[in-house]
Every structure is written in structure tokens, then in C-alpha cells.
Design an enzyme around this catalytic site. Sequence first.
Site, PDB file in Angstrom:
ATOM      1  N   CYS A 138       0.829  -1.217   0.000  1.00 55.67           N
ATOM      2  CA  CYS A 138       0.000   0.000   0.000  1.00 55.67           C
ATOM      3  C   CYS A 138       0.853   1.253   0.000  1.00 55.67           C
ATOM      4  CB  CYS A 138      -0.935   0.009   1.203  1.00 55.67           C
ATOM      5  SG  CYS A 138      -2.256  -1.193   1.034  1.00 55.67           S
ATOM      6  N   HIS A 139       1.728   1.377   0.978  1.00 54.53           N
ATOM      7  CA  HIS A 139       2.479   2.627   1.102  1.00 54.53           C
ATOM      8  C   HIS A 139       3.970   2.385   1.260  1.00 54.53           C
ATOM      9  CE1 HIS A 139      -1.680   3.371   2.573  1.00 54.53           C
ATOM     10  NE2 HIS A 139      -1.601   4.279   1.649  1.00 54.53           N
ATOM     11  N   GLY A 140       4.415   1.161   0.937  1.00 52.14           N
ATOM     12  CA  GLY A 140       5.835   0.900   0.812  1.00 52.14           C
ATOM     13  C   GLY A 140       6.625   0.702   2.092  1.00 52.14           C
TER      14      GLY A 140
END
Lengths: 181, 423
Positions: A138-140
Site C-alpha cells: 500500500c504505502h511501501g
Amino acid sequence: MTATSVEPTRRDFLYIATGTVGAVGAAAALVPLIAQMNPDASTIAAGAPVEVDLTPIAEGQVIKVFWRGAPIFINHRTKKEIEDARKVNVASLPDPQSDEKRVKSGKDQWQVLIGICTHLGCIPLAHSGEYNGYFCPCHGSVYDTSGRIRQGPAPKNLPLPPYKFLFDSKIRIGEEDAAKV
Amino acid sequence: MMSGHSTYQPQSAFMKWMERRLPIAGLVYSSFVSYPTPRNLNYWWTFGGILMFLLGAQLVTGIILVMHYTPHADMAFNSVEHIMRDVNYGWLLRYLHSNGASMFFVAVYIHMARGMYYGSYKEPREVLWILGVILYLLMMATGFLGYTLPWGQMSFWGATVITNFFSAIPLVGESVVTWLWGGYSIGNPTLQRFFSLHYLLPFVIVGVVVLHVWALHMVGQNNPTGVEPQSEKDTVAFTPYATIKDGFMMVCFCLVYAWFVFYVPNYLGHADNYIPANPSVTPTHIVPEWYYLPFYAILRAIPNKLLGVIALFGSIGILAFLPWLDTSRVRSAKYRPLFRQFFWIFILVTVGLGWLGSKPAEGGYVLASRILTFYYFAHFIIILPVLGWVEKTRPLPNSISEAILNEGLPLGASGPAPTATKN
């Protein structure tokens, strides 16, 4: 209150007392309205501990089981993964915690994690990312083989569920081993 | 407020009887017929009416969809497919509703940008503007809740990510999230309460719209010059001048709406939402609906969870302070040469953030998001206050009529309009 009556009167007392009782009553009426949104009895009952047999999990394999609707990762770690997790300088981590503290002693190969990214709740992918641990698409956020946060926006390590070993090849998730807490 | 236009005179005996008991006809007449509007309003002023229309359309289609939808984690997805396949015209009603939400945001963004360009938030319209910001927040909440209802993969994971914003609250965050979910994870209790709230919020929006229109009618409309109407020569009656203009633009807007509904109904959606919700697999590329993308980019630009969530809410909340952050006394960008350039840069930055929000959070995208996020906040906190002090504005016209007569009549204000309305 008029300017002439400087001294509190009985009437003042009655106003304040009535207002206070009214406020307490209104606050009490809010309790059921708010409490109904917390997990209900059936949800709590469905969140009882679950038992998992570890025998079929091969070395290097990660399985997912569900407890309280949350994915629990059970990772049968290889020697190399354990070494990788232990050779880091703990103090340099964003959320410092040694690998030893994240497994049950003597069960170094078994790592049990709640597989929910501590950023915004996505499920990380196992055996991926720079440290070959977990990577959240999702956001690394990048986690190592101990599930500790190494890079990205997540603030904390992947959390550990309460669990205990019933015997060498069976765990119960949702219950802590009282002796080893 | 401007007056001088004719007031309501009931004609029939019944209406005379009624007017003495409930003067609703007089209220409608003075608000939507004789109400004086600045004679130089351009088409950017028609989006308030369009938003009213869309709110009505969403209510009608939404109430009908509820007749066929089942708010249960095991049945919601299939009931939406049932609407699409079995219910008479169900496909049309659902596509009108889902694309209607997107159109709602298209219209509101134009409406907001118009307000920002012409300084419509400035004294005495601060409360009007703040009510607008509240409406925008309510719309965002309603849109998010509605998107979870089909219980597809994006519904489920969007809801997971958004509700987890609250886990960033220190100390009580986890308890708050459990309370919101009604469980230890997103599940049926969550879906049912989201459904209840998704039904509730549009009516809250209706209530705040009433306040918004009330506040508008207290202070009167702004106009492209930003100069208040001075006399009857500066205004025309709402009906027919504004109604016909609003009506024409509404028809044009509906063409765009219909094009999306009939030709590309899923263009603004996400394919993953046609996969039933699966708590064990997160989609590889999770994005919110397009209208949240700029704020999503701001969230991801900040490498700290709590600060990211604060920046996200701050980027919307800061709009409420706009009337005081903009220190210039001149309203309209027409007379503010520097502000006009910064306005367009701001629009480009916001669109850029939206584009970045749709990209994966890695490499150059993150760096670009950080730069644009910085600029977004700098626009409000640094550029606007400073511009008010340093900018040399162009001379303002003495009145709306003077501005129009100097520049030639703008489209839609031609002909004998001002004299025709004076009796």
C-alpha cells in the site's frame, strides 16, 4: 443573578444542583448510545483462541491463519533468516527490539506475527522487500525477517499476537503463556 | 441586502388566506424569483444550482437503491450485482448514483475554485465559506461511506486504510478504531453502521445547505468584479435571469454526466471493486476514489504516520481559515495580477498532487509529492498573507455597471435587462 445579591442564595444552589443532575443524566444517557458500537458478545465470542498445528509447515514457509479477523503469519524461518534478523544493530532500528524478544525462547525458528501493517492496516507480502522479510504494497513499508520496521511510513514493528506453545508442534493463538510473560 | 424589486402579492383568495398563516410562497418568491443577483454573474456562478440538483439526484437514486440493496457482509456484493442484472433499470440507477458522486465532486471543485478566484470567502462572507467547507467535509465522509457499501476489494481495503487514520491518535487510537469497527477488524458490524451513516449524512448535508443558502441570502452573492452592488442598476431579478442561466448550464452539465453514465460508467471507478472483499489479500495497488487523491498524496508524502494524518486533515481544515489567511482587501483576482498567477499555480499543484496520489508511493513520486505538499501549505500560510501586503492591485471600478459599460457587456447580461426589472 442580580447585582444586589452578592451572597449565593438557596435559589442559586437549586439552579446549580438541578443543572448538575441534568448534565449527569444526559451523560449517562450517552453511555449506551456509544457503547453499542463496541464489539458485541458474538464478536467477542468469535474472537476466542485458535490452535494451529505446526507440523505441516516446511522450513522457509509462511502460512496465514485468521484470529479475530486478523491474518496471523506463522513463519518457519530458515537458519539464514534467523541470522539476518540477529546480526543487526538493534539500537539503529526505528522501533528497537531484538529478535530474541520477538520469538519464544528455544523456538527461534517459529515466528508468529499479526500480519497487519502498522501504518494503515494493509497486509504485507511475505518473503519480499529489501530485507527479504515483509513488504507492504500500500504505502511501501519494509519489514525484516523479524517483522521489524526498517523503511517506510509505518511507525512500529509488526505486532506479536498473544500465543503459547502447547507442545513443540502446536500453538494456541489468543492466550499468553503465563510463566513466560 | 438589495431591495426595490417587487415583493410577493398573493393573487387568489386561497393564497391570501395561506400567506397570513404560513408565508411560504412569499419566502420562495423573495428567495428565488425577485431576489436581486448581480447583473454580471458569469457561468462559474451556476454550479451552486448544479450542486443542488445533484444532491436531489443522489437522494432519489440512493433511496431507490436501498430498496434493493442488502447491508450485510455476506450479501452486499451479490445484492449490488442483483441490482445490476435483475432489478428493472437497476444498472441505470446504480450508475447514476456512483457517477453522480463523481459529478458532485466535479461540481464542488469548480464551485470552490470559483470562490477562491473571485475572493468570495472574504468579509462579509466568512460564515458562508465555512459552511461550504463543512459541506465539503460531509460530502467526503458520505462518499467514503458509500464506496464501502458494495463490499468489493477496494471498498474493504479503502475502509481499512481510512479507519486506520484514527489509530494514529496517541494512546487511545487502537480503542477508537475497535469502536469504529465494532470488532477486531473490518467486518459486518462495520458495514451495517456505515450503511446507516451513509443514509443519514445526505440529510445532514441538506440541513447545512439550508444554512449555506440562508447565509448567502443574508450577504448577497459576490460577483466577478468583487465590488458590492451599489444600486438597482447593478442587479437583475433571480427569475428569469439567473434561473435560465443556471438551467442552461445544468443541461450542459447533465450532458457530461450522461456521457459518463452511458458510455464510460466504470471509468472513474476501480476494477478491483468488482472482486468480492477478501480480508486476506490486499490489492497490490490501492487507491481511493479520484476526488480524494490530492489529500491521499499529502498523506503519503509525510514519512511519519501521525504527522501524515495531521497533514491530510490539515490540508482540508486550512480552507476554513482562508478568509483570514488572505490579507488582501481586494476580492476578485481580476484586479489582483499576482494573485491570479498564484491561483493558477495552486490549481496546477493540486491537480499534480491528485496525479501523484494515483501513482505508487516510491522513488521520484514520493519526492515530488513532498515538494507539492510543501507548496500546497505554503500557498495558504506564506503566499496568501504576504501577497496581501506586497501586491499592487489594479484600480477597482466604482460599481458593477461601470465595470460592464467600460468593458462591453458580458455574455448573458446583454439587452435591456436592468431596466426591464424596474417597474
